[in-house]
Design an enzyme around this catalytic site. Sequence first.
Site, PDB file in Angstrom:
ATOM      1  N   GLY A 173      61.623 -14.170  28.877  1.00  0.00           N
ATOM      2  CA  GLY A 173      62.694 -14.380  27.905  1.00  0.00           C
ATOM      3  C   GLY A 173      62.251 -14.518  26.457  1.00  0.00           C
ATOM      4  O   GLY A 173      61.453 -13.726  25.930  1.00  0.00           O
ATOM      5  N   ILE A 174      62.781 -15.555  25.816  1.00  0.00           N
ATOM      6  CA  ILE A 174      62.585 -15.752  24.377  1.00  0.00           C
ATOM      7  C   ILE A 174      61.110 -16.021  24.056  1.00  0.00           C
ATOM      8  O   ILE A 174      60.558 -15.479  23.085  1.00  0.00           O
ATOM      9  CB  ILE A 174      63.473 -16.926  23.889  1.00  0.00           C
ATOM     10  CG1 ILE A 174      64.963 -16.552  24.058  1.00  0.00           C
ATOM     11  CG2 ILE A 174      63.170 -17.298  22.456  1.00  0.00           C
ATOM     12  CD1 ILE A 174      65.934 -17.733  23.907  1.00  0.00           C
ATOM     13  N   GLU A 176      50.194 -13.314  33.598  1.00  0.00           N
ATOM     14  CA  GLU A 176      49.234 -12.207  33.735  1.00  0.00           C
ATOM     15  C   GLU A 176      49.918 -10.869  33.455  1.00  0.00           C
ATOM     16  O   GLU A 176      49.325  -9.962  32.876  1.00  0.00           O
ATOM     17  CB  GLU A 176      48.601 -12.228  35.134  1.00  0.00           C
ATOM     18  CG  GLU A 176      47.465 -13.235  35.206  1.00  0.00           C
ATOM     19  CD  GLU A 176      47.053 -13.623  36.611  1.00  0.00           C
ATOM     20  OE1 GLU A 176      47.723 -13.188  37.569  1.00  0.00           O
ATOM     21  OE2 GLU A 176      46.066 -14.382  36.725  1.00  0.00           O
ATOM     22  N   ASP A 228      52.861 -26.670  33.575  1.00  0.00           N
ATOM     23  CA  ASP A 228      54.234 -27.131  33.744  1.00  0.00           C
ATOM     24  C   ASP A 228      54.420 -28.294  32.770  1.00  0.00           C
ATOM     25  O   ASP A 228      53.825 -29.361  32.946  1.00  0.00           O
ATOM     26  CB  ASP A 228      54.432 -27.583  35.206  1.00  0.00           C
ATOM     27  CG  ASP A 228      55.838 -28.071  35.494  1.00  0.00           C
ATOM     28  OD1 ASP A 228      56.561 -28.409  34.541  1.00  0.00           O
ATOM     29  OD2 ASP A 228      56.203 -28.115  36.679  1.00  0.00           O
ATOM     30  N   ASN A 265      59.354 -23.910  23.352  1.00  0.00           N
ATOM     31  CA  ASN A 265      60.407 -23.010  23.812  1.00  0.00           C
ATOM     32  C   ASN A 265      60.775 -23.257  25.275  1.00  0.00           C
ATOM     33  O   ASN A 265      61.921 -23.055  25.663  1.00  0.00           O
ATOM     34  CB  ASN A 265      59.919 -21.560  23.618  1.00  0.00           C
ATOM     35  CG  ASN A 265      60.720 -20.569  24.429  1.00  0.00           C
ATOM     36  OD1 ASN A 265      61.850 -20.231  24.074  1.00  0.00           O
ATOM     37  ND2 ASN A 265      60.163 -20.119  25.555  1.00  0.00           N
ATOM     38  N   TYR A 281      72.992 -30.300  30.363  1.00  0.00           N
ATOM     39  CA  TYR A 281      72.116 -29.433  29.569  1.00  0.00           C
ATOM     40  C   TYR A 281      72.371 -29.696  28.079  1.00  0.00           C
ATOM     41  O   TYR A 281      71.448 -29.846  27.282  1.00  0.00           O
ATOM     42  CB  TYR A 281      72.388 -27.959  29.914  1.00  0.00           C
ATOM     43  CG  TYR A 281      71.688 -26.982  28.999  1.00  0.00           C
ATOM     44  CD1 TYR A 281      70.310 -26.767  29.116  1.00  0.00           C
ATOM     45  CD2 TYR A 281      72.391 -26.287  28.003  1.00  0.00           C
ATOM     46  CE1 TYR A 281      69.661 -25.881  28.259  1.00  0.00           C
ATOM     47  CE2 TYR A 281      71.746 -25.408  27.153  1.00  0.00           C
ATOM     48  CZ  TYR A 281      70.381 -25.203  27.281  1.00  0.00           C
ATOM     49  OH  TYR A 281      69.741 -24.336  26.438  1.00  0.00           O
ATOM     50  N   LYS A 299      69.913 -30.947  24.826  1.00  0.00           N
ATOM     51  CA  LYS A 299      69.728 -30.219  23.565  1.00  0.00           C
ATOM     52  C   LYS A 299      70.173 -31.073  22.356  1.00  0.00           C
ATOM     53  O   LYS A 299      69.620 -30.942  21.275  1.00  0.00           O
ATOM     54  CB  LYS A 299      70.443 -28.864  23.621  1.00  0.00           C
ATOM     55  CG  LYS A 299      69.786 -27.878  24.615  1.00  0.00           C
ATOM     56  CD  LYS A 299      68.323 -27.568  24.256  1.00  0.00           C
ATOM     57  CE  LYS A 299      67.736 -26.426  25.050  1.00  0.00           C
ATOM     58  NZ  LYS A 299      66.331 -26.129  24.709  1.00  0.00           N
ATOM     59  N   GLU A 340      70.475 -12.818  26.052  1.00  0.00           N
ATOM     60  CA  GLU A 340      70.327 -12.124  27.341  1.00  0.00           C
ATOM     61  C   GLU A 340      68.892 -12.234  27.847  1.00  0.00           C
ATOM     62  O   GLU A 340      68.011 -11.448  27.483  1.00  0.00           O
ATOM     63  CB  GLU A 340      70.755 -10.649  27.234  1.00  0.00           C
ATOM     64  CG  GLU A 340      70.777 -10.006  28.615  1.00  0.00           C
ATOM     65  CD  GLU A 340      71.605  -8.745  28.703  1.00  0.00           C
ATOM     66  OE1 GLU A 340      72.179  -8.333  27.680  1.00  0.00           O
ATOM     67  OE2 GLU A 340      71.674  -8.167  29.815  1.00  0.00           O
TER      68      GLU A 340
HETATM   69  N1  NAP Z   1      69.116 -17.693  27.088  1.00  0.00           N
HETATM   70  C1  NAP Z   1      70.044 -18.394  26.418  1.00  0.00           C
HETATM   71  O1  NAP Z   1      71.265 -18.045  26.447  1.00  0.00           O
HETATM   72  C2  NAP Z   1      69.651 -19.590  25.594  1.00  0.00           C
HETATM   73  C3  NAP Z   1      70.594 -20.097  24.695  1.00  0.00           C
HETATM   74  C4  NAP Z   1      70.269 -21.195  23.923  1.00  0.00           C
HETATM   75  C5  NAP Z   1      69.023 -21.766  24.035  1.00  0.00           C
HETATM   76  N2  NAP Z   1      68.112 -21.287  24.928  1.00  0.00           N
HETATM   77  C6  NAP Z   1      66.817 -21.960  25.037  1.00  0.00           C
HETATM   78  O2  NAP Z   1      65.773 -21.036  24.832  1.00  0.00           O
HETATM   79  C7  NAP Z   1      64.597 -21.477  25.511  1.00  0.00           C
HETATM   80  C8  NAP Z   1      64.030 -20.301  26.303  1.00  0.00           C
HETATM   81  O3  NAP Z   1      65.021 -19.863  27.211  1.00  0.00           O
HETATM   82  P1  NAP Z   1      65.069 -18.382  27.766  1.00  0.00           P
HETATM   83  O4  NAP Z   1      66.431 -17.885  27.549  1.00  0.00           O
HETATM   84  O5  NAP Z   1      63.931 -17.579  27.296  1.00  0.00           O
HETATM   85  O6  NAP Z   1      64.909 -18.703  29.329  1.00  0.00           O
HETATM   86  P2  NAP Z   1      64.058 -17.941  30.465  1.00  0.00           P
HETATM   87  O7  NAP Z   1      64.155 -16.486  30.266  1.00  0.00           O
HETATM   88  O8  NAP Z   1      64.515 -18.547  31.754  1.00  0.00           O
HETATM   89  O9  NAP Z   1      62.567 -18.389  30.141  1.00  0.00           O
HETATM   90  C9  NAP Z   1      62.216 -19.743  30.169  1.00  0.00           C
HETATM   91  C10 NAP Z   1      60.732 -19.852  29.976  1.00  0.00           C
HETATM   92  O10 NAP Z   1      60.390 -21.241  30.047  1.00  0.00           O
HETATM   93  C11 NAP Z   1      59.392 -21.412  31.030  1.00  0.00           C
HETATM   94  N3  NAP Z   1      59.522 -22.713  31.653  1.00  0.00           N
HETATM   95  C12 NAP Z   1      60.583 -23.259  32.275  1.00  0.00           C
HETATM   96  N4  NAP Z   1      60.279 -24.476  32.730  1.00  0.00           N
HETATM   97  C13 NAP Z   1      58.999 -24.716  32.359  1.00  0.00           C
HETATM   98  C14 NAP Z   1      58.123 -25.791  32.553  1.00  0.00           C
HETATM   99  N5  NAP Z   1      58.478 -26.907  33.188  1.00  0.00           N
HETATM  100  N6  NAP Z   1      56.862 -25.701  32.050  1.00  0.00           N
HETATM  101  C15 NAP Z   1      56.475 -24.584  31.396  1.00  0.00           C
HETATM  102  N7  NAP Z   1      57.240 -23.532  31.190  1.00  0.00           N
HETATM  103  C16 NAP Z   1      58.506 -23.600  31.676  1.00  0.00           C
HETATM  104  C17 NAP Z   1      59.581 -20.243  32.010  1.00  0.00           C
HETATM  105  O11 NAP Z   1      58.363 -19.900  32.622  1.00  0.00           O
HETATM  106  P3  NAP Z   1      57.926 -20.295  34.103  1.00  0.00           P
HETATM  107  O12 NAP Z   1      59.115 -20.082  34.991  1.00  0.00           O
HETATM  108  O13 NAP Z   1      56.777 -19.391  34.358  1.00  0.00           O
HETATM  109  O14 NAP Z   1      57.518 -21.714  33.988  1.00  0.00           O
HETATM  110  C18 NAP Z   1      59.970 -19.122  31.041  1.00  0.00           C
HETATM  111  O15 NAP Z   1      58.809 -18.558  30.478  1.00  0.00           O
HETATM  112  C19 NAP Z   1      65.018 -22.660  26.361  1.00  0.00           C
HETATM  113  O16 NAP Z   1      64.603 -23.851  25.733  1.00  0.00           O
HETATM  114  C20 NAP Z   1      66.538 -22.565  26.392  1.00  0.00           C
HETATM  115  O17 NAP Z   1      67.134 -23.829  26.544  1.00  0.00           O
HETATM  116  C21 NAP Z   1      68.397 -20.202  25.712  1.00  0.00           C
END
Ligand code: NAP
Length: 262
Positions: A27-28, A54, A72, A99, A168, A172, A206
């Site tokens: 993701g982000i 990897e 983690d 992030n 959630y 935040k 997304e």
């Molecule tokens: N997508 C949205 O609509 C959205 C909107 C607002 C804010 N955000 C925020 O943006 C940030 C990134 O979200 P995303 O959309 O990129 O989500 P994502 O695609 O689910 O990716 C989340 C990332 O965080 C990692 N992660 C989760 N739990 C972790 C842990 N305990 N330790 C280390 N790494 C962890 C995951 O990797 P692993 O699974 O490999 O650990 C993954 O790399 C989050 O803080 C989320 O709250 C997202």
Amino acid sequence: MSSGDQVAQGMQRWAGKVALVTGASDGIGRAIAIRLLKCGMKIIGCGRRIEALEKLKADIGGLGDLTIMQCDVSKEEQVLAMFANIKEKFGKIDVCINNAGLGRDASILSGKSEDWQLMLDTNVMGVLRVTREATSLMKAGSIAEGHIININSLSGHRLVPNPSGHVYTATKFALTAITNGIRVELLTQWPDFKCRVSQISPGLVETPFIKHHVGEEKATQLFQQLKALEAEDLAEAVVYQLGSPPHVQIQDVLLRSIEQTA
Ligand SMILES: NC(=O)c1ccc[n+]([C@@H]2O[C@H](COP(=O)([O-])OP(=O)(O)OC[C@H]3O[C@@H](n4cnc5c(N)ncnc54)[C@H](OP(=O)(O)O)[C@@H]3O)[C@@H](O)[C@H]2O)c1
């Protein structure tokens, strides 16, 4: 000079500097890691799934200097071990991007305690732990300039319309307080230490996040209904914050898809 030119010029001072991106496996975080590698930064990307990290390393090929670390952030001992590794390998970090985060479908009246705990441990405790260790290593590394960037959410500013997102949202809102708290603690406790503190607050993006939050079917429907932000849009906001002049602290960037109502 246009503001875009100013940001591009501003990013030159970060080339060769070390940035930690938590949650870089998807993701982000993945998009941010790739964008900053393109700017010549040395990136440490962490996450729980080593195979996903990897894959990132394989995908970027020779793009830049990426070090992956399995960590983690909800586990104290894993965060301490990661920072011990970073200290040994780099002796410092210059930038920390908090992030890593997740959401679970869990309301206040009927949510499961384990889902609340997972969100609190990751989105709140994870950021606190990583920030404490990161600022300590920044200071020990005698860096010229630091930057902490927290990936927040519009949910750090308003209650989501769906009760399943209330807890959630609480994590935040906590992150908004933490971001401001970090800034005040740094200014008051280490006044000579130059470290900017920012957050970025997106609406719907997304990424796999929504699938983990509400399930695959609802996530697919949602992304069919509206054009969401893309992970790369967030990476550009990071570059905008980092590349601004050293005296300018962009406190928050709120981003919302043109089609998102709530
Ligand atoms: N997508 C949205 O609509 C959205 C909107 C607002 C804010 N955000 C925020 O943006 C940030 C990134 O979200 P995303 O959309 O990129 O989500 P994502 O695609 O689910 O990716 C989340 C990332 O965080 C990692 N992660 C989760 N739990 C972790 C842990 N305990 N330790 C280390 N790494 C962890 C995951 O990797 P692993 O699974 O490999 O650990 C993954 O790399 C989050 O803080 C989320 O709250 C997202």
